[in-house]
Scaffold this motif. Structure first.
Motif, PDB file in Angstrom:
ATOM      1  N   TYR A   1       8.728  -7.816  13.853  1.00  0.00           N
ATOM      2  CA  TYR A   1       8.444  -6.857  12.784  1.00  0.00           C
ATOM      3  C   TYR A   1       7.081  -6.192  12.992  1.00  0.00           C
ATOM      4  O   TYR A   1       6.915  -4.993  12.735  1.00  0.00           O
ATOM      5  N   TYR A   2       6.100  -6.950  13.479  1.00  0.00           N
ATOM      6  CA  TYR A   2       4.727  -6.464  13.578  1.00  0.00           C
ATOM      7  C   TYR A   2       4.486  -5.591  14.805  1.00  0.00           C
ATOM      8  O   TYR A   2       3.366  -5.091  14.984  1.00  0.00           O
ATOM      9  N   PHE A   3       5.491  -5.407  15.637  1.00  0.00           N
ATOM     10  CA  PHE A   3       5.334  -4.565  16.823  1.00  0.00           C
ATOM     11  C   PHE A   3       6.244  -3.341  16.782  1.00  0.00           C
ATOM     12  O   PHE A   3       6.396  -2.661  17.789  1.00  0.00           O
ATOM     13  N   GLN A   4       6.830  -3.059  15.630  1.00  0.00           N
ATOM     14  CA  GLN A   4       7.661  -1.867  15.469  1.00  0.00           C
ATOM     15  C   GLN A   4       6.752  -0.688  15.098  1.00  0.00           C
ATOM     16  O   GLN A   4       6.623  -0.317  13.931  1.00  0.00           O
ATOM     17  N   VAL A   5       6.102  -0.136  16.097  1.00  0.00           N
ATOM     18  CA  VAL A   5       5.142   0.944  15.886  1.00  0.00           C
ATOM     19  C   VAL A   5       5.481   2.095  16.829  1.00  0.00           C
ATOM     20  O   VAL A   5       6.244   1.942  17.783  1.00  0.00           O
ATOM     21  N   ASN A   6       4.877   3.242  16.563  1.00  0.00           N
ATOM     22  CA  ASN A   6       4.958   4.397  17.451  1.00  0.00           C
ATOM     23  C   ASN A   6       3.598   5.085  17.476  1.00  0.00           C
ATOM     24  O   ASN A   6       2.644   4.645  16.812  1.00  0.00           O
ATOM     25  N   ASP A   7       3.492   6.155  18.240  1.00  0.00           N
ATOM     26  CA  ASP A   7       2.206   6.836  18.391  1.00  0.00           C
ATOM     27  C   ASP A   7       1.703   7.383  17.058  1.00  0.00           C
ATOM     28  O   ASP A   7       0.497   7.334  16.777  1.00  0.00           O
ATOM     29  N   ARG A   8       2.607   7.907  16.270  1.00  0.00           N
ATOM     30  CA  ARG A   8       2.204   8.487  14.987  1.00  0.00           C
ATOM     31  C   ARG A   8       1.637   7.419  14.058  1.00  0.00           C
ATOM     32  O   ARG A   8       0.623   7.641  13.387  1.00  0.00           O
ATOM     33  N   TYR A   9       2.289   6.278  14.032  1.00  0.00           N
ATOM     34  CA  TYR A   9       1.777   5.203  13.178  1.00  0.00           C
ATOM     35  C   TYR A   9       0.404   4.743  13.644  1.00  0.00           C
ATOM     36  O   TYR A   9      -0.506   4.525  12.823  1.00  0.00           O
ATOM     37  N   VAL A  10       0.218   4.581  14.967  1.00  0.00           N
ATOM     38  CA  VAL A  10      -1.055   4.094  15.489  1.00  0.00           C
ATOM     39  C   VAL A  10      -2.178   5.060  15.140  1.00  0.00           C
ATOM     40  O   VAL A  10      -3.272   4.641  14.712  1.00  0.00           O
ATOM     41  N   ARG A  11      -1.944   6.362  15.301  1.00  0.00           N
ATOM     42  CA  ARG A  11      -2.981   7.343  14.969  1.00  0.00           C
ATOM     43  C   ARG A  11      -3.338   7.290  13.488  1.00  0.00           C
ATOM     44  O   ARG A  11      -4.522   7.260  13.122  1.00  0.00           O
ATOM     45  N   ASN A  12      -2.324   7.260  12.642  1.00  0.00           N
ATOM     46  CA  ASN A  12      -2.584   7.253  11.202  1.00  0.00           C
ATOM     47  C   ASN A  12      -3.228   5.943  10.746  1.00  0.00           C
ATOM     48  O   ASN A  12      -4.092   5.942   9.862  1.00  0.00           O
ATOM     49  N   LYS A  13      -2.815   4.844  11.366  1.00  0.00           N
ATOM     50  CA  LYS A  13      -3.397   3.553  10.977  1.00  0.00           C
ATOM     51  C   LYS A  13      -4.860   3.474  11.369  1.00  0.00           C
ATOM     52  O   LYS A  13      -5.695   2.938  10.613  1.00  0.00           O
ATOM     53  N   LEU A  14      -5.194   3.983  12.542  1.00  0.00           N
ATOM     54  CA  LEU A  14      -6.591   3.997  12.959  1.00  0.00           C
ATOM     55  C   LEU A  14      -7.439   4.844  12.021  1.00  0.00           C
ATOM     56  O   LEU A  14      -8.593   4.497  11.720  1.00  0.00           O
ATOM     57  N   LYS A  15      -6.875   5.934  11.533  1.00  0.00           N
ATOM     58  CA  LYS A  15      -7.602   6.756  10.565  1.00  0.00           C
ATOM     59  C   LYS A  15      -7.831   5.998   9.266  1.00  0.00           C
ATOM     60  O   LYS A  15      -8.912   6.092   8.661  1.00  0.00           O
ATOM     61  N   VAL A  16      -6.825   5.241   8.833  1.00  0.00           N
ATOM     62  CA  VAL A  16      -6.965   4.484   7.581  1.00  0.00           C
ATOM     63  C   VAL A  16      -8.015   3.389   7.732  1.00  0.00           C
ATOM     64  O   VAL A  16      -8.814   3.150   6.819  1.00  0.00           O
ATOM     65  N   VAL A  17      -8.039   2.725   8.882  1.00  0.00           N
ATOM     66  CA  VAL A  17      -8.994   1.633   9.084  1.00  0.00           C
ATOM     67  C   VAL A  17     -10.410   2.162   9.266  1.00  0.00           C
ATOM     68  O   VAL A  17     -11.372   1.610   8.708  1.00  0.00           O
ATOM     69  N   LEU A  18     -10.566   3.241  10.032  1.00  0.00           N
ATOM     70  CA  LEU A  18     -11.897   3.765  10.322  1.00  0.00           C
ATOM     71  C   LEU A  18     -12.428   4.662   9.213  1.00  0.00           C
ATOM     72  O   LEU A  18     -13.650   4.767   9.040  1.00  0.00           O
ATOM     73  N   PHE A  19     -11.542   5.302   8.466  1.00  0.00           N
ATOM     74  CA  PHE A  19     -11.961   6.180   7.364  1.00  0.00           C
ATOM     75  C   PHE A  19     -11.108   5.889   6.130  1.00  0.00           C
ATOM     76  O   PHE A  19     -10.316   6.736   5.699  1.00  0.00           O
ATOM     77  N   PRO A  20     -11.252   4.717   5.541  1.00  0.00           N
ATOM     78  CA  PRO A  20     -10.377   4.346   4.416  1.00  0.00           C
ATOM     79  C   PRO A  20     -10.601   5.183   3.161  1.00  0.00           C
ATOM     80  O   PRO A  20      -9.678   5.339   2.355  1.00  0.00           O
ATOM     81  N   PHE A  21     -11.789   5.731   3.003  1.00  0.00           N
ATOM     82  CA  PHE A  21     -12.070   6.537   1.813  1.00  0.00           C
ATOM     83  C   PHE A  21     -11.367   7.891   1.873  1.00  0.00           C
ATOM     84  O   PHE A  21     -11.289   8.597   0.863  1.00  0.00           O
ATOM     85  N   LEU A  22     -10.852   8.281   3.048  1.00  0.00           N
ATOM     86  CA  LEU A  22     -10.112   9.533   3.176  1.00  0.00           C
ATOM     87  C   LEU A  22      -8.614   9.349   2.967  1.00  0.00           C
ATOM     88  O   LEU A  22      -7.869  10.325   3.000  1.00  0.00           O
ATOM     89  N   HIS A  23      -8.188   8.113   2.795  1.00  0.00           N
ATOM     90  CA  HIS A  23      -6.763   7.828   2.596  1.00  0.00           C
ATOM     91  C   HIS A  23      -6.373   8.212   1.168  1.00  0.00           C
ATOM     92  O   HIS A  23      -6.709   7.520   0.213  1.00  0.00           O
ATOM     93  N   ARG A  24      -5.650   9.303   1.045  1.00  0.00           N
ATOM     94  CA  ARG A  24      -5.297   9.842  -0.275  1.00  0.00           C
ATOM     95  C   ARG A  24      -4.013   9.248  -0.837  1.00  0.00           C
ATOM     96  O   ARG A  24      -3.734   9.392  -2.011  1.00  0.00           O
ATOM     97  N   GLY A  25      -3.229   8.620  -0.011  1.00  0.00           N
ATOM     98  CA  GLY A  25      -1.982   8.058  -0.486  1.00  0.00           C
ATOM     99  C   GLY A  25      -2.193   6.718  -1.177  1.00  0.00           C
ATOM    100  O   GLY A  25      -3.312   6.232  -1.343  1.00  0.00           O
ATOM    101  N   HIS A  26      -1.088   6.092  -1.591  1.00  0.00           N
ATOM    102  CA  HIS A  26      -1.159   4.792  -2.239  1.00  0.00           C
ATOM    103  C   HIS A  26      -1.360   3.699  -1.186  1.00  0.00           C
ATOM    104  O   HIS A  26      -1.150   3.904   0.016  1.00  0.00           O
ATOM    105  N   TRP A  27      -1.749   2.510  -1.640  1.00  0.00           N
ATOM    106  CA  TRP A  27      -1.995   1.382  -0.753  1.00  0.00           C
ATOM    107  C   TRP A  27      -0.884   0.330  -0.846  1.00  0.00           C
ATOM    108  O   TRP A  27      -0.959  -0.700  -0.181  1.00  0.00           O
TER     109      TRP A  27
END
Length: 269
Positions: free
Chosen positions: A67-93
């Protein structure tokens, strides 16, 4: 010549008693049926219940590693943005659920940006080791022993982060969160760590800016994530205790980042 020894020569042989008692047959059939049916069902029930118990506990604490390895390029890019810039995450958690087998289950990371994964933690941990080795080489301190100490230092830091998150859940009586979820949340620490070490390689003075910055971003990310786990998934109502624990988690990121970011020869420094 010894085949007929002791047998009468000729004449009819005494009839052998080949018929058995019908009551004995009935008793034997009933008893064997009881053993096969009753004891077999009892054993199957015991083994089945124990198997279900083991499977339920494995799924509860370890979940499905795939389950924890079902990722793609889009997810990795967006996840890195959430981790590195969490205050810019406008969606729900909160995590997205879906019905599976008559019950609700969380969607895998490829479909949910808030789902934990292990791909990014393992990749950034390896990147952290490589960047630390490169930094040691620039300062003329590289050696296999030094790189081994950096590896041990990273594992210890990952473990300390895991213990901090796990202890926070256990202190609230909610220690049944999936084991791999907490491993993933603790592993995101090396995302900001890679950025800080890379900045120190490019320009040494940027380390003093990037280190507190990445520590602050990780603190915000973990507070948002653990707040969701504590309030939504755990449903504990000790709000004051939760706030103190979240504050401790956030405050612990700064000394942890300073310790891991200080790439030296010995893992203690």
């Amino acid at each position: 010549m010894y085949e007929n020894l002791g047998a009468p020569q000729g004449g009819p042989r005494p009839p052998s008693n080949t018929q058995s008692n019908p009551l004995e047959n009935a008793f034997y059939g009933a008893s064997s049926g009881l053993i096969r049916g009753g004891l077999g069902a009892y054993g199957e029930r015991i083994l089945g219940s124990s198997s279900e118990y083991v499977q339920s506990n494995i799924s509860r604490y370890f979940s499905d590693p795939q389950y924890y390895f079902q990722v793609n390029d889009r997810y990795v890019r967006n996840k890195l943005k959430v981790v590195l810039f969490p205050f810019l995450h406008r969606g729900h958690w909160t995590r997205v659920t879906e019905p599976v087998g008559g019950r609700l289950s969380y969607k895998p990371p490829i479909y949910d940006i808030n789902a934990p994964d292990l791909y990014i933690p393992f990749m950034v941990f390896g990147t952290y080791i490589v960047l630390a080795g490169f930094s040691l080489g620039i300062h003329g301190k590289f050696s296999p022993e030094a790189l081994s100490w950096i590896f041990i230092k990273g594992l210890v830091g990952w473990f300390l982060q895991f213990v901090l998150l796990k202890a926070s859940l256990i202190s609230l009586g909610s220690g049944e969160a999936p084991f791999l979820d907490i491993i993933a949340y603790a592993g995101y620490t090396f995302t900001g760590m890679c950025l800080a070490v890379l900045g120190g390689i490019i320009w040494s003075y940027s380390y003093y800016f990037l280190m507190p910055w990445t520590g602050l971003c990780m603190a915000i990310f973990l507070v948002k994530t653990m707040k969701r786990v504590l309030f939504s998934e755990v449903r504990s109502h000790e709000s004051s205790k939760q706030h103190y624990l979240l504050l401790i988690i956030a405050s612990a990121q700064f000394p942890l980042f300073v310790w891991l970011g200080n790439v030296g020869f010995h893992w203690l420094f």
